[in-house]
Design a protein around this motif. Sequence first.
Motif: not given
Length: 97
Positions: A72, A64, A67
């Motif tokens: 996001r 995550y 990104i």
Amino acid sequence: MDDYRTFTAASAEEALERIEADEVDLLLTDFQMPGASGVELIEAARRTRPALPAILITAFPYVYEQIDPTRRRGVTLLLKPFAAEEVLRIVARVLRP
């Protein structure tokens, strides 16, 4: 149970072509795949469709952070292993108006 119209793509490039050509409501992609990663696919798709929600499937929760922070929003992580019911629950939640 909801019915969804889906399509598959053999590569990130093919997925991008479909996203540009068709009305797509959600991008569901794996992080690791041949060629471009799922993160790269999401980034490229968002250049064409900035508000496109995405579900990123991965066994690595740290992805995550790869990104772009400005992109996001609207990206949901689905951690492996998972049950099919969990995918349907997450898809329904993401697509809920």
